[in-house]
Scaffold this motif. Sequence first.
Motif, PDB file in Angstrom:
ATOM      1  N   LEU A  49       0.924  -1.190  -0.064  1.00 11.07           N
ATOM      2  CA  LEU A  49       0.023  -0.251  -0.001  1.00 11.07           C
ATOM      3  C   LEU A  49       0.953   1.115   0.069  1.00 11.07           C
ATOM      4  N   GLY A  50       2.115   1.245   0.515  1.00 14.50           N
ATOM      5  CA  GLY A  50       3.008   2.233   0.536  1.00 14.50           C
ATOM      6  C   GLY A  50       3.324   2.729  -0.906  1.00 14.50           C
ATOM      7  N   GLU A  51       3.247   1.833  -1.764  1.00 16.28           N
ATOM      8  CA  GLU A  51       3.676   2.187  -3.183  1.00 16.28           C
ATOM      9  C   GLU A  51       2.393   2.897  -3.869  1.00 16.28           C
ATOM     10  N   LEU A  52       1.296   3.053  -3.358  1.00 14.04           N
ATOM     11  CA  LEU A  52       0.378   3.955  -3.860  1.00 14.04           C
ATOM     12  C   LEU A  52       0.978   5.278  -4.136  1.00 14.04           C
ATOM     13  N   ASP A  53       0.515   6.052  -5.476  1.00 11.37           N
ATOM     14  CA  ASP A  53       1.020   7.101  -5.807  1.00 11.37           C
ATOM     15  C   ASP A  53       0.080   8.421  -5.518  1.00 11.37           C
ATOM     16  N   SER A  54      -1.120   8.016  -4.928  1.00  8.37           N
ATOM     17  CA  SER A  54      -2.022   9.304  -4.713  1.00  8.37           C
ATOM     18  C   SER A  54      -2.527   9.353  -3.338  1.00  8.37           C
ATOM     19  N   ALA A  55      -2.584  10.580  -2.829  1.00 12.30           N
ATOM     20  CA  ALA A  55      -3.028  10.969  -1.486  1.00 12.30           C
ATOM     21  C   ALA A  55      -4.156  10.521  -1.224  1.00 12.30           C
ATOM     22  N   THR A  56      -5.194  10.441  -2.295  1.00 11.84           N
ATOM     23  CA  THR A  56      -6.598   9.913  -1.786  1.00 11.84           C
ATOM     24  C   THR A  56      -6.811   8.297  -1.938  1.00 11.84           C
ATOM     25  N   GLN A  57      -5.561   7.665  -2.323  1.00 13.36           N
ATOM     26  CA  GLN A  57      -5.556   6.203  -2.001  1.00 13.36           C
ATOM     27  C   GLN A  57      -4.718   6.274  -0.715  1.00 13.36           C
ATOM     28  N   LEU A  58      -3.565   6.576  -0.714  1.00 11.68           N
ATOM     29  CA  LEU A  58      -2.376   6.586   0.257  1.00 11.68           C
ATOM     30  C   LEU A  58      -2.997   6.613   1.820  1.00 11.68           C
ATOM     31  N   ASP A  59      -3.380   7.990   1.911  1.00 13.02           N
ATOM     32  CA  ASP A  59      -3.990   8.480   3.536  1.00 13.02           C
ATOM     33  C   ASP A  59      -4.803   7.475   4.063  1.00 13.02           C
ATOM     34  N   PRO A  60      -5.905   7.241   3.492  1.00 10.18           N
ATOM     35  CA  PRO A  60      -7.080   6.721   4.025  1.00 10.18           C
ATOM     36  C   PRO A  60      -6.798   5.167   4.064  1.00 10.18           C
ATOM     37  N   ILE A  61      -6.121   4.529   3.225  1.00 14.60           N
ATOM     38  CA  ILE A  61      -5.915   3.078   3.091  1.00 14.60           C
ATOM     39  C   ILE A  61      -4.723   2.560   4.135  1.00 14.60           C
ATOM     40  N   VAL A  62      -3.866   3.282   4.165  1.00 12.16           N
ATOM     41  CA  VAL A  62      -2.605   3.050   4.958  1.00 12.16           C
ATOM     42  C   VAL A  62      -2.745   3.567   6.333  1.00 12.16           C
ATOM     43  N   GLY A  63      -3.355   4.434   6.580  1.00 10.02           N
ATOM     44  CA  GLY A  63      -3.614   5.212   7.895  1.00 10.02           C
ATOM     45  C   GLY A  63      -4.099   4.082   9.031  1.00 10.02           C
ATOM     46  N   TYR A  64      -5.241   3.685   8.572  1.00 12.89           N
ATOM     47  CA  TYR A  64      -6.039   2.738   9.609  1.00 12.89           C
ATOM     48  C   TYR A  64      -5.169   1.558  10.042  1.00 12.89           C
ATOM     49  N   PRO A  65      -4.643   0.846   9.118  1.00 14.81           N
ATOM     50  CA  PRO A  65      -4.109  -0.439   9.535  1.00 14.81           C
ATOM     51  C   PRO A  65      -2.500  -0.124  10.065  1.00 14.81           C
ATOM     52  N   ALA A  66      -2.044   1.249   9.906  1.00 14.93           N
ATOM     53  CA  ALA A  66      -0.707   1.364  10.479  1.00 14.93           C
ATOM     54  C   ALA A  66      -1.082   1.779  11.879  1.00 14.93           C
ATOM     55  N   GLY A  67      -2.339   2.258  12.129  1.00 16.38           N
ATOM     56  CA  GLY A  67      -2.680   2.562  13.745  1.00 16.38           C
ATOM     57  C   GLY A  67      -2.439   4.172  13.653  1.00 16.38           C
ATOM     58  N   ALA A  68      -2.473   4.805  12.401  1.00 16.32           N
ATOM     59  CA  ALA A  68      -2.175   6.313  12.549  1.00 16.32           C
ATOM     60  C   ALA A  68      -3.506   6.963  12.809  1.00 16.32           C
ATOM     61  N   ILE A  69      -4.858   6.474  12.246  1.00 15.07           N
ATOM     62  CA  ILE A  69      -6.006   7.190  12.374  1.00 15.07           C
ATOM     63  C   ILE A  69      -7.209   6.032  12.958  1.00 15.07           C
ATOM     64  N   ALA A  70      -8.147   6.552  13.439  1.00 15.10           N
ATOM     65  CA  ALA A  70      -9.431   5.949  14.036  1.00 15.10           C
ATOM     66  C   ALA A  70     -10.049   5.095  13.097  1.00 15.10           C
ATOM     67  N   PRO A  71     -10.708   4.076  13.318  1.00 15.26           N
ATOM     68  CA  PRO A  71     -11.624   3.515  12.663  1.00 15.26           C
ATOM     69  C   PRO A  71     -12.848   4.271  12.194  1.00 15.26           C
ATOM     70  N   GLY A  72     -13.349   4.296  10.949  1.00 13.95           N
ATOM     71  CA  GLY A  72     -14.598   5.158  10.531  1.00 13.95           C
ATOM     72  C   GLY A  72     -13.942   6.652  10.054  1.00 13.95           C
ATOM     73  N   THR A  73     -12.793   6.856  10.248  1.00 16.21           N
ATOM     74  CA  THR A  73     -12.371   8.281   9.489  1.00 16.21           C
ATOM     75  C   THR A  73     -12.606   8.420   8.022  1.00 16.21           C
ATOM     76  N   THR A  74     -12.998   9.338   7.536  1.00 10.17           N
ATOM     77  CA  THR A  74     -13.479   9.837   6.026  1.00 10.17           C
ATOM     78  C   THR A  74     -12.689  11.037   5.709  1.00 10.17           C
ATOM     79  N   TRP A  75     -12.474  10.734   4.234  1.00 11.96           N
ATOM     80  CA  TRP A  75     -11.476  11.954   3.775  1.00 11.96           C
ATOM     81  C   TRP A  75     -12.601  12.327   2.807  1.00 11.96           C
ATOM     82  N   LEU A  76     -12.468  13.590   2.268  1.00 14.92           N
ATOM     83  CA  LEU A  76     -13.172  13.936   1.128  1.00 14.92           C
ATOM     84  C   LEU A  76     -11.935  14.851   0.295  1.00 14.92           C
ATOM     85  N   TYR A  77     -11.783  14.639  -0.965  1.00 18.05           N
ATOM     86  CA  TYR A  77     -10.591  15.223  -1.805  1.00 18.05           C
ATOM     87  C   TYR A  77     -11.190  15.708  -2.884  1.00 18.05           C
ATOM     88  N   ARG A  78     -10.747  16.872  -3.685  1.00 14.90           N
ATOM     89  CA  ARG A  78     -11.219  16.991  -4.888  1.00 14.90           C
ATOM     90  C   ARG A  78      -9.821  16.897  -5.756  1.00 14.90           C
TER      91      ARG A  78
END
Length: 90
Positions: A49-78
């Motif tokens: 997952l760390g190889e993803l090149d997009s913040a819209t993919q990288l932040d949400p999908i790596v943050g939870y399993p890495a323990g950096a964010i709480a379950p259920g956190t939601t992001w909105l990107y433009r």
Amino acid sequence: MVTRPYSEQHPSTLAVAFGIDEWSVDVAPEDDDIEQAAVFPLPDALKLLGELDSATQLDPIVGYPAGAIAPGTTWLYRNRSREETRVARW
């Protein structure tokens, strides 16, 4: 899981991460829209997952399993002309 239900007028991405303690069956999606599915041990998943090149993919999908964010956190990107801007996170 990362899906890309793109349309010309409204491009979008949906990223979802699930945590499981034990897996005992083969991954065999029965949906023709699923191109690939796999289960990885957490260290291997975080590396891939760390190889993803997009913040819209990288932040949400790596943050939870890495323990950096709480379950259920939601992001909105433009996304405009390949420029990604985080609008909100809750």
